[in-house]
Scaffold this motif. Structure first.
Motif, mmCIF file in Angstrom:
data_model
loop_
_atom_site.group_PDB
_atom_site.id
_atom_site.type_symbol
_atom_site.label_atom_id
_atom_site.label_comp_id
_atom_site.label_asym_id
_atom_site.label_seq_id
_atom_site.Cartn_x
_atom_site.Cartn_y
_atom_site.Cartn_z
ATOM 1 N N LEU A 5 0.899 -1.045 0.052
ATOM 2 C CA LEU A 5 -0.145 0.080 -0.061
ATOM 3 C C LEU A 5 0.934 1.330 0.025
ATOM 4 O O LEU A 5 0.536 2.161 -0.687
ATOM 5 C CB LEU A 5 -0.725 -0.048 1.299
ATOM 6 N N LEU A 6 2.017 1.226 0.683
ATOM 7 C CA LEU A 6 3.139 2.433 0.659
ATOM 8 C C LEU A 6 3.307 2.687 -0.829
ATOM 9 O O LEU A 6 3.598 3.600 -0.845
ATOM 10 C CB LEU A 6 3.832 2.073 1.809
ATOM 11 N N TRP A 7 4.079 1.582 -1.203
ATOM 12 C CA TRP A 7 4.271 1.700 -2.811
ATOM 13 C C TRP A 7 3.316 2.062 -3.561
ATOM 14 O O TRP A 7 3.518 2.896 -4.504
ATOM 15 C CB TRP A 7 4.760 0.172 -3.158
ATOM 16 N N MET A 8 1.938 1.708 -3.445
ATOM 17 C CA MET A 8 0.989 2.418 -4.299
ATOM 18 C C MET A 8 0.839 3.868 -4.068
ATOM 19 O O MET A 8 0.676 4.639 -4.862
ATOM 20 C CB MET A 8 -0.317 1.387 -4.244
ATOM 21 N N ILE A 9 0.743 4.231 -2.901
ATOM 22 C CA ILE A 9 0.922 5.667 -2.340
ATOM 23 C C ILE A 9 1.890 6.567 -3.054
ATOM 24 O O ILE A 9 1.758 7.548 -3.672
ATOM 25 C CB ILE A 9 0.664 5.798 -0.804
ATOM 26 N N ALA A 10 3.165 5.860 -2.937
ATOM 27 C CA ALA A 10 4.353 6.377 -3.479
ATOM 28 C C ALA A 10 4.258 6.509 -5.060
ATOM 29 O O ALA A 10 4.347 7.596 -5.596
ATOM 30 C CB ALA A 10 5.671 5.733 -3.294
ATOM 31 N N SER A 11 3.645 5.613 -5.713
ATOM 32 C CA SER A 11 3.396 5.714 -7.111
ATOM 33 C C SER A 11 2.261 6.525 -7.469
ATOM 34 O O SER A 11 2.571 7.273 -8.495
ATOM 35 C CB SER A 11 2.922 4.102 -7.523
ATOM 36 N N GLY A 12 1.363 6.807 -6.867
ATOM 37 C CA GLY A 12 0.449 7.965 -7.133
ATOM 38 C C GLY A 12 0.909 8.978 -6.847
ATOM 39 O O GLY A 12 0.654 10.348 -7.577
ATOM 40 N N LEU A 13 1.795 9.456 -5.657
ATOM 41 C CA LEU A 13 2.366 10.629 -5.642
ATOM 42 C C LEU A 13 3.389 11.086 -6.701
ATOM 43 O O LEU A 13 3.669 12.336 -7.083
ATOM 44 C CB LEU A 13 3.082 10.964 -4.098
ATOM 45 N N PHE A 14 4.149 10.127 -7.459
ATOM 46 C CA PHE A 14 4.945 10.448 -8.318
ATOM 47 C C PHE A 14 4.128 10.786 -9.672
ATOM 48 O O PHE A 14 4.595 11.375 -10.337
ATOM 49 C CB PHE A 14 5.953 9.080 -8.713
ATOM 50 N N VAL A 15 2.918 10.177 -10.051
ATOM 51 C CA VAL A 15 2.201 10.453 -11.049
ATOM 52 C C VAL A 15 1.694 11.729 -10.920
ATOM 53 O O VAL A 15 1.584 12.675 -11.691
ATOM 54 C CB VAL A 15 1.182 9.484 -11.070
ATOM 55 N N ALA A 16 1.333 12.223 -9.391
ATOM 56 C CA ALA A 16 0.895 13.595 -9.523
ATOM 57 C C ALA A 16 1.892 14.619 -9.731
ATOM 58 O O ALA A 16 1.648 15.587 -10.097
ATOM 59 C CB ALA A 16 0.319 13.587 -7.892
ATOM 60 N N GLY A 17 3.310 14.085 -9.161
ATOM 61 C CA GLY A 17 4.341 15.176 -9.274
ATOM 62 C C GLY A 17 4.668 15.187 -10.863
ATOM 63 O O GLY A 17 5.122 16.247 -11.236
ATOM 64 N N GLU A 18 4.510 14.196 -11.608
ATOM 65 C CA GLU A 18 4.703 14.154 -13.191
ATOM 66 C C GLU A 18 3.740 15.068 -13.820
ATOM 67 O O GLU A 18 4.132 15.729 -14.718
ATOM 68 C CB GLU A 18 4.604 12.718 -13.554
ATOM 69 N N VAL A 19 2.690 15.074 -13.186
ATOM 70 C CA VAL A 19 1.480 16.053 -13.811
ATOM 71 C C VAL A 19 1.988 17.395 -13.770
ATOM 72 O O VAL A 19 1.878 18.353 -14.767
ATOM 73 C CB VAL A 19 0.164 15.967 -13.144
ATOM 74 N N ALA A 20 2.550 17.752 -12.680
ATOM 75 C CA ALA A 20 3.045 19.095 -12.517
ATOM 76 C C ALA A 20 4.275 19.371 -13.249
ATOM 77 O O ALA A 20 4.477 20.640 -13.663
ATOM 78 C CB ALA A 20 3.243 19.338 -10.959
ATOM 79 N N SER A 21 5.157 18.616 -13.379
ATOM 80 C CA SER A 21 6.402 18.662 -14.001
ATOM 81 C C SER A 21 6.368 18.376 -15.601
ATOM 82 O O SER A 21 6.907 19.396 -16.184
ATOM 83 C CB SER A 21 7.357 18.036 -13.299
ATOM 84 N N GLY A 22 5.910 17.360 -15.968
ATOM 85 C CA GLY A 22 5.746 17.108 -17.305
ATOM 86 C C GLY A 22 7.274 16.628 -18.012
ATOM 87 O O GLY A 22 7.306 16.696 -19.371
ATOM 88 N N ASP A 23 7.977 16.004 -17.180
ATOM 89 C CA ASP A 23 9.245 15.689 -17.691
ATOM 90 C C ASP A 23 9.488 14.515 -18.095
ATOM 91 O O ASP A 23 10.548 13.658 -18.452
ATOM 92 C CB ASP A 23 10.486 16.230 -16.995
ATOM 93 N N LEU A 24 8.643 13.503 -17.569
ATOM 94 C CA LEU A 24 8.596 12.012 -17.797
ATOM 95 C C LEU A 24 9.695 11.150 -16.930
ATOM 96 O O LEU A 24 9.850 10.057 -16.803
ATOM 97 C CB LEU A 24 8.940 11.594 -19.204
ATOM 98 N N VAL A 25 10.191 12.031 -15.752
ATOM 99 C CA VAL A 25 11.069 11.421 -14.942
ATOM 100 C C VAL A 25 10.301 10.665 -13.639
ATOM 101 O O VAL A 25 10.401 9.716 -13.344
ATOM 102 C CB VAL A 25 11.994 12.235 -14.442
ATOM 103 N N LEU A 26 9.379 11.515 -13.230
ATOM 104 C CA LEU A 26 8.663 11.169 -12.045
ATOM 105 C C LEU A 26 7.790 9.879 -12.464
ATOM 106 O O LEU A 26 7.345 9.142 -11.817
ATOM 107 C CB LEU A 26 7.980 12.325 -11.277
ATOM 108 N N LEU A 27 7.410 10.007 -13.645
ATOM 109 C CA LEU A 27 6.295 8.967 -14.225
ATOM 110 C C LEU A 27 7.173 7.439 -14.265
ATOM 111 O O LEU A 27 6.524 6.503 -13.956
ATOM 112 C CB LEU A 27 6.032 9.212 -15.610
ATOM 113 N N MET A 28 8.448 7.749 -14.563
ATOM 114 C CA MET A 28 9.385 6.146 -14.418
ATOM 115 C C MET A 28 9.395 6.053 -13.090
ATOM 116 O O MET A 28 9.583 4.493 -12.692
ATOM 117 C CB MET A 28 10.532 6.567 -15.296
ATOM 118 N N PHE A 29 9.695 6.856 -12.184
ATOM 119 C CA PHE A 29 9.650 6.177 -10.809
ATOM 120 C C PHE A 29 8.391 5.791 -10.221
ATOM 121 O O PHE A 29 8.274 4.813 -9.500
ATOM 122 C CB PHE A 29 10.074 7.765 -9.747
ATOM 123 N N ALA A 30 7.296 6.423 -10.735
ATOM 124 C CA ALA A 30 6.191 5.495 -10.438
ATOM 125 C C ALA A 30 5.966 4.292 -11.100
ATOM 126 O O ALA A 30 5.403 3.297 -10.326
ATOM 127 C CB ALA A 30 4.752 6.618 -11.118
#
Length: 147
Positions: A5-30
């Motif tokens: 569950l912690l990993w899924m929360i982290a994945s969601g946070l990475f996706v949210a960060g990606e929406v803000a940055s748009g650089d495709l790095v945080l999406l890979m971390f997700a």
């Protein structure tokens, strides 16, 4: 709280960060966090979960991100957009156009305009061709001579 569950929360946070940055790095971390989730659901130790996160993230950054970035940045050959799409189109003069001012209508849009040459004027109702766009002003010429 369960590790998956912690990993899924982290994945969601990475996706949210990606929406803000748009650089495709945080999406890979997700994606890496999803890898950690899979290992956690399989009962792997925390150290193995972290290794899965790092390996999956690194693979996504090395393989998927460059391809995805190139795809997003590529343009269809011959496709123009923005104000470049106006160049070459014809327009109708709505307010007399001379070397310093005027208005034209292109489709449903109205633009400020000026003529290409100093002594050139176009009265209301004339059809003109857009030769270039200078800021928010269309530079126009005679549609018949250029067409």
């Amino acid at each position: 709280m369960a590790a998956w569950l912690l990993w899924m929360i982290a994945s969601g946070l990475f996706v949210a960060g990606e929406v803000a940055s748009g650089d495709l790095v945080l999406l890979m971390f997700a994606g890496g966090a999803v890898g950690g989730t899979v290992v956690a659901l399989a009962g792997g130790a925390v150290a193995v979960q972290l290794v899965a996160f790092i390996v999956v993230s690194a693979l996504l950054l090395a393989v998927v991100r460059p391809a995805a970035k190139a795809r997003l940045e590529s343009h269809v050959p011959g496709h123009v957009d923005g104000v470049q799409a106006l160049i070459g189109r014809t327009a109708r003069v709505t307010r007399d156009v001379d070397a310093s001012s005027g208005r034209i209508q292109v489709g449903a849009d109205e633009w400020s305009a000026r003529s290409q040459y100093g002594g050139e004027t176009f009265p209301v109702g004339t059809t003109v061709r857009i030769l270039q766009v200078d800021g928010a002003t269309a530079v126009v010429g005679d549609a018949l001579e250029l067409g």
